[in-house]
Scaffold this active site. Structure first.
Site, PDB file in Angstrom:
ATOM      1  N   LYS A  22       0.887  -1.121   0.033  1.00  0.00           N
ATOM      2  CA  LYS A  22       0.132  -0.022   0.117  1.00  0.00           C
ATOM      3  C   LYS A  22       0.954   1.150  -0.149  1.00  0.00           C
ATOM      4  O   LYS A  22       0.601   2.167  -0.755  1.00  0.00           O
ATOM      5  CB  LYS A  22      -0.847   0.008   1.367  1.00  0.00           C
ATOM      6  N   ASN A  23       1.705   1.193   1.299  1.00  0.00           N
ATOM      7  CA  ASN A  23       2.451   2.559   1.126  1.00  0.00           C
ATOM      8  C   ASN A  23       3.401   2.956  -0.030  1.00  0.00           C
ATOM      9  O   ASN A  23       4.091   3.807  -0.315  1.00  0.00           O
ATOM     10  CB  ASN A  23       3.380   2.537   2.477  1.00  0.00           C
ATOM     11  N   CYS A 116      -4.076  13.223  12.680  1.00  0.00           N
ATOM     12  CA  CYS A 116      -4.643  12.064  12.360  1.00  0.00           C
ATOM     13  C   CYS A 116      -4.666  11.200  13.870  1.00  0.00           C
ATOM     14  O   CYS A 116      -4.111  11.680  15.001  1.00  0.00           O
ATOM     15  CB  CYS A 116      -4.000  11.186  11.163  1.00  0.00           C
ATOM     16  N   ARG A 121       1.456  14.506  13.249  1.00  0.00           N
ATOM     17  CA  ARG A 121       1.975  14.224  11.736  1.00  0.00           C
ATOM     18  C   ARG A 121       2.090  15.603  10.986  1.00  0.00           C
ATOM     19  O   ARG A 121       1.285  15.707   9.998  1.00  0.00           O
ATOM     20  CB  ARG A 121       0.957  13.136  11.232  1.00  0.00           C
ATOM     21  N   ASP A 306       4.714   0.420  11.795  1.00  0.00           N
ATOM     22  CA  ASP A 306       3.578  -0.166  11.185  1.00  0.00           C
ATOM     23  C   ASP A 306       3.103  -1.670  11.607  1.00  0.00           C
ATOM     24  O   ASP A 306       2.165  -2.367  11.176  1.00  0.00           O
ATOM     25  CB  ASP A 306       3.446  -0.384   9.723  1.00  0.00           C
ATOM     26  N   ARG A 398      -8.621  -0.192   4.267  1.00  0.00           N
ATOM     27  CA  ARG A 398      -7.778   0.924   3.904  1.00  0.00           C
ATOM     28  C   ARG A 398      -6.245   0.190   3.249  1.00  0.00           C
ATOM     29  O   ARG A 398      -5.902   0.664   2.399  1.00  0.00           O
ATOM     30  CB  ARG A 398      -7.385   1.834   4.788  1.00  0.00           C
TER      31      ARG A 398
HETATM   32  C1  EPZ Z   1       4.513   6.593   6.371  1.00  0.00           C
HETATM   33  O1  EPZ Z   1       4.026   7.752   6.857  1.00  0.00           O
HETATM   34  C2  EPZ Z   1       3.714   5.461   6.234  1.00  0.00           C
HETATM   35  N1  EPZ Z   1       2.604   6.153   5.365  1.00  0.00           N
HETATM   36  C3  EPZ Z   1       3.232   5.144   7.679  1.00  0.00           C
HETATM   37  O2  EPZ Z   1       2.077   4.008   7.376  1.00  0.00           O
HETATM   38  C4  EPZ Z   1       4.516   4.925   8.421  1.00  0.00           C
HETATM   39  O3  EPZ Z   1       3.947   4.486   9.794  1.00  0.00           O
HETATM   40  C5  EPZ Z   1       5.349   5.948   8.491  1.00  0.00           C
HETATM   41  O4  EPZ Z   1       5.604   6.300   7.179  1.00  0.00           O
HETATM   42  C6  EPZ Z   1       6.640   5.573   9.305  1.00  0.00           C
HETATM   43  O5  EPZ Z   1       7.191   4.453   8.655  1.00  0.00           O
HETATM   44  C7  EPZ Z   1       2.559   6.004   4.117  1.00  0.00           C
HETATM   45  O6  EPZ Z   1       3.553   5.630   3.529  1.00  0.00           O
HETATM   46  C8  EPZ Z   1       1.387   6.355   3.353  1.00  0.00           C
HETATM   47  P1  EPZ Z   1       7.078   9.853   8.299  1.00  0.00           P
HETATM   48  P2  EPZ Z   1       4.749   9.232   6.837  1.00  0.00           P
HETATM   49  O7  EPZ Z   1       7.155  11.020   7.396  1.00  0.00           O
HETATM   50  O8  EPZ Z   1       5.484   9.406   5.683  1.00  0.00           O
HETATM   51  C9  EPZ Z   1       7.387  13.179  11.651  1.00  0.00           C
HETATM   52  C10 EPZ Z   1       0.123   2.976   7.836  1.00  0.00           C
HETATM   53  O9  EPZ Z   1      -0.386   2.553   8.815  1.00  0.00           O
HETATM   54  N2  EPZ Z   1       7.150  14.289  10.492  1.00  0.00           N
HETATM   55  O10 EPZ Z   1       8.328   8.858   8.138  1.00  0.00           O
HETATM   56  O11 EPZ Z   1       3.624  10.118   7.005  1.00  0.00           O
HETATM   57  C11 EPZ Z   1       5.788  12.508  11.801  1.00  0.00           C
HETATM   58  O12 EPZ Z   1       5.083  13.035  12.737  1.00  0.00           O
HETATM   59  C12 EPZ Z   1       0.887   4.244   7.703  1.00  0.00           C
HETATM   60  O13 EPZ Z   1       0.105   2.483   6.636  1.00  0.00           O
HETATM   61  C13 EPZ Z   1       7.228  15.537  10.872  1.00  0.00           C
HETATM   62  O14 EPZ Z   1       7.357  16.117  12.040  1.00  0.00           O
HETATM   63  O15 EPZ Z   1       5.663   9.028   8.046  1.00  0.00           O
HETATM   64  C14 EPZ Z   1       6.169  11.197  12.516  1.00  0.00           C
HETATM   65  O16 EPZ Z   1       6.518  11.551  13.835  1.00  0.00           O
HETATM   66  C15 EPZ Z   1       0.709   5.042   9.082  1.00  0.00           C
HETATM   67  N3  EPZ Z   1       7.204  16.505   9.878  1.00  0.00           N
HETATM   68  C16 EPZ Z   1       7.858  11.130  11.812  1.00  0.00           C
HETATM   69  O17 EPZ Z   1       8.093  12.191  11.434  1.00  0.00           O
HETATM   70  C17 EPZ Z   1       7.230  16.201   8.585  1.00  0.00           C
HETATM   71  O18 EPZ Z   1       7.006  17.134   7.789  1.00  0.00           O
HETATM   72  C18 EPZ Z   1       8.253   9.893  10.781  1.00  0.00           C
HETATM   73  O19 EPZ Z   1       6.861  10.444   9.793  1.00  0.00           O
HETATM   74  C19 EPZ Z   1       7.056  14.596   8.230  1.00  0.00           C
HETATM   75  C20 EPZ Z   1       6.780  13.902   9.388  1.00  0.00           C
END
Ligand code: EPZ
Length: 419
Positions: A22-23, A116, A121, A306, A398
């Site tokens: 999915k991701n 969310c 996030r 995840d 989803r």
């Molecule tokens: C991706 O989310 C995945 N989603 C998530 O899967 C997954 O949990 C996550 O990566 C971590 O592996 C998709 O790929 C669609 P991050 P993403 O940016 O890209 C913070 C699922 O269940 N952050 O690596 O949003 C953030 O809040 C989903 O399939 C900022 O602060 O994750 C988090 O604490 C849930 N500012 C950390 O970084 C930003 O601009 C890592 O988030 C971006 C992120």
């Protein structure tokens, strides 16, 4: 609203074919905005999230057809460069259309995704990356308005911490920028490599994906391509933990061993038998209980956030006490209270959950607030005595393709109750 009913106690025996990730799929689909030519994806999962993203991409001008697990997308021209609130708020990955729209159109307006269930996030790293590439960014009325009238320009971008989404977003924008972009402290997830492979097949010049430094030499234009979506490592880990917890012998067909090394290490330490085979990965449960094992989530190649909820479900019935630490998201233990309603012993202390394994969980009506939390309740239901009913199945829809059919095919007593 549909629910899923499970009568626990059956071991899992047989095989499960792992779907496309999915991701990865969600970012690959967005690549259609970078070219007027046709993209064809095989092993494309049919999920609520991929359907939802299709609606947004169609709104932006994409022509999308699906035939089984093959999807073609073609955005001959953009019909809009605005992603409205209703099409972004439900799925955060939608925000990744901003960079490609900007690269192709010189300006774009995309709603902020908002918070969310698993945490705040923010998207600050996404926006800083686009600014580094020369975009002018303004926030107005809940929208990001971005401009790069003379095109994006390559830059060095050093991420202060690892973000999957921001790394992918920067790649999707930088492929059409003028000159070289270097991403430092980039995410290394297999989904990043998958996106880079697809973009390279479209004519991009990306090297280093899968390492912490990614170099992108901008090109003038991208072409169509065919690409197979990488098998879903989170789905793989979920069924592996289900089989190790419920007992049995399951082949996870097409699973990529090296994409789940952190999980295999812990499962082996917990006493599960996990092995790499030509067709995928096999899980053989000994019949006894797993041993409690500590775990901490980390960016890849560490243990994935995840798979944290599913691992916790397994530890609920393991022998001994395990400490589970969540370091990626600040609010990702919502499954714990539901698991406790099934008899689990979990003590939550900030970002740590101390799980004391019990011999048996008891079936109960439960519901969860996100995708991975919901599937941890499925694992708990498979091993619990009696009946478990899981509400809010739309979370599962989803991200898990044919979940009930895959589990029922291995002997689980599971059905969807339509309402
Ligand atoms: C991706 O989310 C995945 N989603 C998530 O899967 C997954 O949990 C996550 O990566 C971590 O592996 C998709 O790929 C669609 P991050 P993403 O940016 O890209 C913070 C699922 O269940 N952050 O690596 O949003 C953030 O809040 C989903 O399939 C900022 O602060 O994750 C988090 O604490 C849930 N500012 C950390 O970084 C930003 O601009 C890592 O988030 C971006 C992120």
């Amino acid at each position: 609203m549909d629910s899923i009913k499970i009568r626990g106690g059956n071991p899992l025996r047989g095989e499960v074919t792992i779907s496309g990730a999915k991701n990865s799929a969600l970012k690959l689909m967005v690549a259609t905005l970078l070219t007027g030519e046709k993209l064809t994806f095989t092993r494309m999962p049919d999920l609520a999230d991929t359907r939802f993203l299709s609606t947004l991409l169609e709104h932006l001008g994409a022509d999308i057809t699906r035939n089984g697990s093959e999807m073609t997308l073609q955005t001959a021209s953009l019909s809009s460069a605005e992603a409205p609130y209703d099409l972004v708020r439900k799925m955060r990955a939608s925000f990744n259309v901003l960079g490609p729209l900007l690269a192709r159109n010189g300006e774009a307006r995309v709603s902020l995704p908002g918070g969310c269930a698993i945490g705040a996030r923010p998207v600050d790293l996404h926006l800083k990356a686009l600014e580094s590439l020369g975009a002018g960014i303004e926030l107005a009325d809940g929208y990001v308005e971005a401009r790069a009238k003379n095109g994006l320009v390559g830059a060095q971008i050093v991420f202060p911490f690892v973000s999957v989404g921001a790394t992918e977003h920067a790649m999707l924008a930088a492929v059409l920028a003028k000159g070289e972009t270097v991403l430092e402290n980039a995410a290394r997830e297999p989904e990043i490599q998958d996106l880079a492979n697809c973009l390279n097949a479209m004519g991009a010049k990306i090297s280093g994906a899968g390492s912490a430094t990614i170099t992108i030499e901008g090109v003038d234009h991208l072409t169509g391509a065919s690409h197979a979506v990488v098998p879903d490592r989170i789905e793989t880990g979920t069924y592996a933990l289900a089989a190790a917890t419920a007992g049995g012998d399951v082949l996870l067909r097409d699973a990529v061993w090296k994409h789940n090394s952190a999980l295999w290490d812990l499962m082996i330490a917990a006493g599960a038998s996990v092995s790499e085979e030509n067709e995928g990965v096999r899980i053989k449960a000994s019949g006894g209980r797993l041993r409690a094992t500590d775990m901490e989530t980390r960016p890849y190649p560490g243990f994935p956030t995840d798979e944290q909820a599913q691992f916790m479900a397994a530890m609920c019935v393991a022998e001994g006490r395990s400490v589970i630490r969540e370091t990626i998201f600040e609010n990702r233990f919502m499954h714990a209270p539901e698991l406790m309603r099934m008899g689990a012993r979990i003590d939550l202390r900030g970002n740590e959950a101390v799980v004391t394994g019990v011999e048996k969980l008891r079936g109960a009506p439960v519901m969860a607030t996100d995708l991975r939390a919901s599937v941890s309740l499925v694992i708990a239901g498979l091993v619990a005595t009696g009946e478990t009913t899981i509400g809010r199945v739309y979370h599962l829809d989803r991200g898990f393709e044919h979940l009930e059919a895959k589990l029922a095919g291995c002997g689980a007593d599971i059905e969807r109750i339509k309402e």
